[in-house]
Design a protein around this motif. Structure first.
Motif, PDB file in Angstrom:
ATOM      1  N   UNK A   1       0.808  -1.213   0.000  1.00 36.30           N
ATOM      2  CA  UNK A   1       0.000   0.000   0.000  1.00 36.30           C
ATOM      3  C   UNK A   1       0.847   1.271   0.000  1.00 36.30           C
ATOM      4  N   UNK A   2       1.936   1.282   0.779  1.00 36.51           N
ATOM      5  CA  UNK A   2       2.769   2.481   0.871  1.00 36.51           C
ATOM      6  C   UNK A   2       4.239   2.075   0.909  1.00 36.51           C
ATOM      7  N   UNK A   3       5.067   2.798   0.149  1.00 35.79           N
ATOM      8  CA  UNK A   3       6.519   2.674   0.245  1.00 35.79           C
ATOM      9  C   UNK A   3       7.111   4.030   0.566  1.00 35.79           C
ATOM     10  N   UNK A   4       8.119   4.046   1.435  1.00 36.60           N
ATOM     11  CA  UNK A   4       8.823   5.276   1.785  1.00 36.60           C
ATOM     12  C   UNK A   4      10.313   5.049   1.592  1.00 36.60           C
ATOM     13  N   UNK A   5      10.956   5.975   0.853  1.00 37.19           N
ATOM     14  CA  UNK A   5      12.383   5.841   0.584  1.00 37.19           C
ATOM     15  C   UNK A   5      13.075   7.190   0.777  1.00 37.19           C
ATOM     16  N   UNK A   6      14.200   7.189   1.486  1.00 32.71           N
ATOM     17  CA  UNK A   6      14.795   6.038   2.156  1.00 32.71           C
ATOM     18  C   UNK A   6      14.010   5.632   3.405  1.00 32.71           C
ATOM     19  N   UNK A   7      14.113   4.356   3.758  1.00 32.37           N
ATOM     20  CA  UNK A   7      13.463   3.870   4.972  1.00 32.37           C
ATOM     21  C   UNK A   7      14.033   4.604   6.175  1.00 32.37           C
TER      22      UNK A   7
END
Length: 384
Positions: free
Chosen positions: A210-216
């Motif tokens: 559903x959601x990706x965030x970069x950088x972690x």
């Protein structure tokens, strides 16, 4: 330059859009009928598959479940990148586990099951909390089952009784208490040049990203080095050419490989707005043996990006474009439950800025279809 992509979905479409400014023309193959089509309009092109293969400088795939006969024909051309062996690893979890073992890459403890009676030994050896996965044709949570207690085993066996496990074995994994799910996207050229994008943190709901965030957030240098080392071992071990996605579980300070995807990947969509070179452009560069582009975050060390999937709905408000740093991508599909309809990329100057933007974005979305968004926005807003 011409690239032929097996598969005519949104990933082929995004390759086409990123290839056009470089003078790279992308055609697609509808693998259901072998028709050569335009990746955006889906209109048939005036080529047979054989003509398109001859015309292309490189062949590639947008998903790993391409009929094997088509892959063999593509491999015979000498132009297929990544090669058939790497693609089949992504399509078959048994092959995937064998590859990871051969390269001594840490992954989830597992057993291969081709007879239901073997599930008893899985409980004995791996514990009573298990993830059971079909070795082929499973994605987005399909083809997966969970065992939470040994008392559930008889019911699970009954549920699986009609499967042909000799044809499609099960991969049974120990259910881990991991801290979070992350992924590393990178590319390797045929000359051995490697670039990797920042480690992304991924939030799933009912088996779908559903959601990706970069950088972690809270990614140490040691964790990033560990991820890059895993990626480099994989691409060099397979003599891999193109973009590869490595999905990982973080357990304390250790990363364990969950799955591999031999292609551009959903968790790398943020790179369209958040990196100088998107994963789609770098994949085209890699398969055509062009120099690879920068894979860092645009905007400096503090910059951060997010990708939000639009799944099973079309009731968003286009006023969401009023949120600074928002980029909207629509795939042009008819609505269906659990279907990926599009995605939203958001760029920000910090985690707190990203959290604030996601909070604002949520005002234009039906939150029933975005169950991870509010909590993630609040979490990011508090990251220092």
């Amino acid at each position: 330059m011409q690239v032929l992509v097996y598969g005519a979905g949104q990933l082929a479409q995004m390759m086409y859009l990123d290839g056009a400014p470089l003078g790279i023309n992308v055609m697609a193959v509808d693998v259901s009928n072998n028709a050569v089509v335009h990746p955006v309009s889906k209109a048939p092109l005036d080529y047979t598959l054989e003509q398109a293969i001859e015309l292309a400088d490189a062949l590639t795939v947008e998903f790993e479940h391409v009929p094997e006969a088509l892959l063999q024909q593509a491999e015979a051309s000498g132009k297929l990148h990544p090669g058939i062996d790497a693609i089949l690893v992504g399509a078959d979890r048994v092959r995937e586990k064998q590859l990871l073992s051969s390269l001594a890459i840490p992954n989830c403890p597992y057993q291969i099951v081709d007879d239901l009676t073997q599930l008893d030994s899985c409980v004995e050896n791996l514990g009573e909390r298990l993830i059971i996965k079909a070795s082929r044709d499973g994605y987005d949570g399909y083809g997966q089952w969970r065992l939470k207690a040994a008392t559930e085993l008889p019911a699970l066996k009954s549920q699986l009784a009609e499967l042909d496990l000799k044809a499609v074995p099960l991969v049974v994994e120990k259910m881990l208490n991991f801290d979070r799910e992350v992924s590393l996207i990178g590319a390797r050229s045929s000359g051995g040049e490697v670039v990797v994008y920042p480690l992304a943190e991924n939030l799933h709901h009912e088996g779908q990203l559903h959601v990706s965030v970069a950088p972690a957030s809270a990614s140490t240098a040691a964790l990033n080095d560990q991820a890059k080392d895993i990626f480099t071992k994989l691409v060099n071990g397979m003599d891999y050419v193109g973009v590869l996605a490595v999905e990982l579980f973080q357990c304390g300070d250790e990363l364990l490989v969950n799955e591999l995807a031999p292609r551009v990947h959903n968790s790398g969509h943020w790179s369209q707005a958040g990196s100088p070179t998107s994963q789609f452009e770098n994949h085209l560069r890699a398969v055509l043996d062009l120099p690879l582009g920068l894979a860092c975050n645009t905007g400096g060390e503090a910059a951060v990006s997010a990708m939000i999937n639009i799944i099973g709905c079309d009731d968003h408000q286009m006023a969401l474009l009023s949120v600074p740093g928002v980029h909207f991508h629509w795939y042009g599909k008819s609505v269906r439950q659990k279907r990926k309809m599009g995605h939203i990329n958001v760029t920000a100057s910090s985690y707190a800025d990203l959290g604030s933007k996601l909070q604002k974005l949520s005002e234009y979305l039906s939150l029933a279809h975005f169950p991870c968004l509010t909590d993630e926005a609040n979490r990011l807003a508090s990251v220092s």
